[in-house]
Write a protein that holds these residues in place. Structure first.
Motif, PDB file in Angstrom:
ATOM      1  N   ILE A 196       0.836  -1.235   0.243  1.00 35.08           N
ATOM      2  CA  ILE A 196      -0.069  -0.010  -0.194  1.00 35.08           C
ATOM      3  C   ILE A 196       0.955   1.255  -0.060  1.00 35.08           C
ATOM      4  O   ILE A 196       0.824   2.297  -0.751  1.00 35.08           O
ATOM      5  CB  ILE A 196      -0.930   0.042   1.176  1.00 35.08           C
ATOM      6  CG1 ILE A 196      -1.953  -1.142   1.299  1.00 35.08           C
ATOM      7  CG2 ILE A 196      -1.669   1.119   1.523  1.00 35.08           C
ATOM      8  CD1 ILE A 196      -2.540  -1.327   2.592  1.00 35.08           C
ATOM      9  N   ILE A 197       1.924   1.157   1.002  1.00 36.40           N
ATOM     10  CA  ILE A 197       2.860   2.572   1.075  1.00 36.40           C
ATOM     11  C   ILE A 197       3.467   2.738  -0.249  1.00 36.40           C
ATOM     12  O   ILE A 197       3.624   3.831  -0.872  1.00 36.40           O
ATOM     13  CB  ILE A 197       3.687   2.239   2.332  1.00 36.40           C
ATOM     14  CG1 ILE A 197       2.799   2.399   3.505  1.00 36.40           C
ATOM     15  CG2 ILE A 197       4.519   3.704   2.397  1.00 36.40           C
ATOM     16  CD1 ILE A 197       3.492   1.920   4.712  1.00 36.40           C
ATOM     17  N   THR A 198       4.186   1.987  -0.715  1.00 38.11           N
ATOM     18  CA  THR A 198       4.927   1.995  -1.804  1.00 38.11           C
ATOM     19  C   THR A 198       4.165   2.539  -3.028  1.00 38.11           C
ATOM     20  O   THR A 198       4.389   3.220  -4.041  1.00 38.11           O
ATOM     21  CB  THR A 198       5.783   0.916  -2.446  1.00 38.11           C
ATOM     22  OG1 THR A 198       5.118  -0.316  -2.484  1.00 38.11           O
ATOM     23  CG2 THR A 198       6.864   0.286  -1.357  1.00 38.11           C
ATOM     24  N   GLN A 199       3.035   1.900  -3.277  1.00 37.91           N
ATOM     25  CA  GLN A 199       1.945   2.259  -4.432  1.00 37.91           C
ATOM     26  C   GLN A 199       1.766   4.031  -4.333  1.00 37.91           C
ATOM     27  O   GLN A 199       1.921   4.784  -5.013  1.00 37.91           O
ATOM     28  CB  GLN A 199       1.052   1.444  -4.549  1.00 37.91           C
ATOM     29  CG  GLN A 199       1.281   0.107  -5.125  1.00 37.91           C
ATOM     30  CD  GLN A 199      -0.108  -0.871  -5.136  1.00 37.91           C
ATOM     31  OE1 GLN A 199      -0.888  -0.811  -6.001  1.00 37.91           O
ATOM     32  NE2 GLN A 199      -0.460  -1.712  -4.112  1.00 37.91           N
ATOM     33  N   ILE A 200       1.249   4.163  -3.069  1.00 33.82           N
ATOM     34  CA  ILE A 200       0.974   5.779  -2.678  1.00 33.82           C
ATOM     35  C   ILE A 200       2.110   6.548  -2.719  1.00 33.82           C
ATOM     36  O   ILE A 200       1.930   7.554  -3.522  1.00 33.82           O
ATOM     37  CB  ILE A 200       0.148   5.671  -1.337  1.00 33.82           C
ATOM     38  CG1 ILE A 200      -0.980   5.020  -1.324  1.00 33.82           C
ATOM     39  CG2 ILE A 200      -0.008   7.121  -1.124  1.00 33.82           C
ATOM     40  CD1 ILE A 200      -1.611   5.075   0.186  1.00 33.82           C
ATOM     41  N   ALA A 201       3.113   6.187  -2.328  1.00 35.74           N
ATOM     42  CA  ALA A 201       4.552   7.064  -2.238  1.00 35.74           C
ATOM     43  C   ALA A 201       4.843   7.129  -3.904  1.00 35.74           C
ATOM     44  O   ALA A 201       5.472   8.179  -3.980  1.00 35.74           O
ATOM     45  CB  ALA A 201       5.243   6.268  -1.241  1.00 35.74           C
ATOM     46  N   SER A 202       4.797   6.435  -4.832  1.00 36.53           N
ATOM     47  CA  SER A 202       5.201   6.353  -6.025  1.00 36.53           C
ATOM     48  C   SER A 202       4.268   7.116  -6.918  1.00 36.53           C
ATOM     49  O   SER A 202       4.418   7.227  -8.025  1.00 36.53           O
ATOM     50  CB  SER A 202       5.571   5.004  -6.490  1.00 36.53           C
ATOM     51  OG  SER A 202       4.260   4.319  -6.770  1.00 36.53           O
ATOM     52  N   GLY A 203       3.089   7.700  -6.177  1.00 36.31           N
ATOM     53  CA  GLY A 203       2.316   8.454  -6.859  1.00 36.31           C
ATOM     54  C   GLY A 203       1.272   7.995  -7.572  1.00 36.31           C
ATOM     55  O   GLY A 203       0.280   8.567  -8.430  1.00 36.31           O
TER      56      GLY A 203
END
Length: 336
Positions: A196-203
């Motif tokens: 979840i975090i990496t998908q959001i953090a990558s925009g």
């Protein structure tokens, strides 16, 4: 046994929890030998990123726990062993189940046999909440029936029972630590919170996830590490299985929404069939009863309840959002 003056071996020291545990043990003044998976890149996994004062103190040995001679040789001179080395991806266990038997069962057998031969004073074996399967009652205490629903979980249940058999038959001083869903910095993006975090953090505005309804008991990595260390210091935990969890239940969907809120992100959650387990293999509910850990050795989570989850997620988000850390992850690729 007071392990502060002992020589300690950590298997799986190159991994997520293992690297955190190795660092914590060294910072506490222990002498640590680290087993890491051999590779031609001479990589120590996450220990490559450890501060120099940690790397200067740890003795790293590269090999494979499936090799009994490697295990026997490496365990010489050790007093205590934390056994964390394992294959852990549930989806990959559907594709390559035999490798899980070789690593998780036979590898654990090698550790137990060497511990017996070298008369190791304490052996802390790592289990998983997945061995319980979908909760038949909550919260789940250690007497809950084992009902593994994936090849991974079955291999871990087999390893647990082998460990207990060595305690009962050969008096190997084994304690079994059964962590619930550990999360935090360095975790693989195959796990739901980093996914979840990496998908959001990558925009990304559209977040790909599997089933949103199952519930989990998330344990922040520093709590899991403190659980390992606390269990190892108590004679009362020998021959026992001890849950390490927060005693707080939250659904995958609510976790995703909470992370989006903490990251100030407006996202849409989409269920990806590739991330969904076979129906009968999905563990629908996990919620830890951690009373035994408190009773036997005085362990309690520092990141319990909703407040603890929010604090742990904030620390995890901060780590993954650092560009130097985020670039290590392939945000557009679902890796089983």
């Amino acid at each position: 046994m007071n392990i502060s003056s002992e020589n300690i071996l950590v298997t799986g020291a190159d991994g997520f929890i293992g690297s955190h545990l190795t660092e914590a043990l060294i910072r506490s003044g222990h002498k640590v030998k680290a087993f890491v998976q051999y590779n031609s890149f001479h990589s120590w996994g996450w220990l490559d990123d450890a501060p120099y004062d940690i790397r200067d103190e740890v003795e790293v040995i590269a090999g494979d726990i499936r090799d009994d001679q490697f295990v026997k040789d490496g365990m010489k001179g050790c007093d205590a062993v934390f056994h964390l080395a394992a294959l852990i991806s549930i989806p990959y266990s559907y594709r390559s189940p035999e490798s899980y038997i070789d690593t998780n069962v036979k590898g654990t057998f090698n550790i137990l046999q060497a511990a017996r031969e070298h008369q190791i004073k304490r052996l802390i074996h790592t289990s998983t909440s997945e061995v319980y399967g979908t909760a038949q009652f909550v919260p789940i205490h250690e007497g809950h029936p084992l009902h593994p629903q994936s090849p991974y979980a079955a291999s871990k249940a087999g390893a647990d029972l082998m460990a207990l058999s060595y305690y009962h038959t050969f008096q190997v001083p084994v304690s079994i630590v059964r962590p619930f869903n550990t999360y935090g910095p360095r975790q693989s993006a195959r796990a739901v919170i980093p996914a979840i975090i990496t998908q959001i953090a990558s925009g990304k505005g559209e977040i790909q996830l599997g089933d949103l309804l199952p519930t989990r008991d998330f344990s922040y990595v520093s709590d899991t590490v403190s659980g390992f260390m606390t269990v190892s210091r108590s004679e009362k935990t020998i021959g026992e299985v001890i849950n390490i969890g927060s005693n707080y239940e939250v659904s995958i969907g609510d976790t995703a929404r909470l992370i989006a809120e903490l990251m100030n992100a407006d996202v849409t959650i989409v269920q990806d069939p590739a991330r969904t387990r076979p129906a009968a293999s999905e563990v629908q509910r996990l919620w830890a009863d951690n009373a035994k850990a408190k009773q036997l050795c005085g362990w309690t989570p520092a990141y319990g309840e909703m407040d603890g989850l929010q604090r742990g997620l904030a620390e995890t988000i901060a780590w993954f959002s650092n560009p130097d850390n985020l670039q290590r992850y392939k945000q557009g690729l679902y890796q089983v």
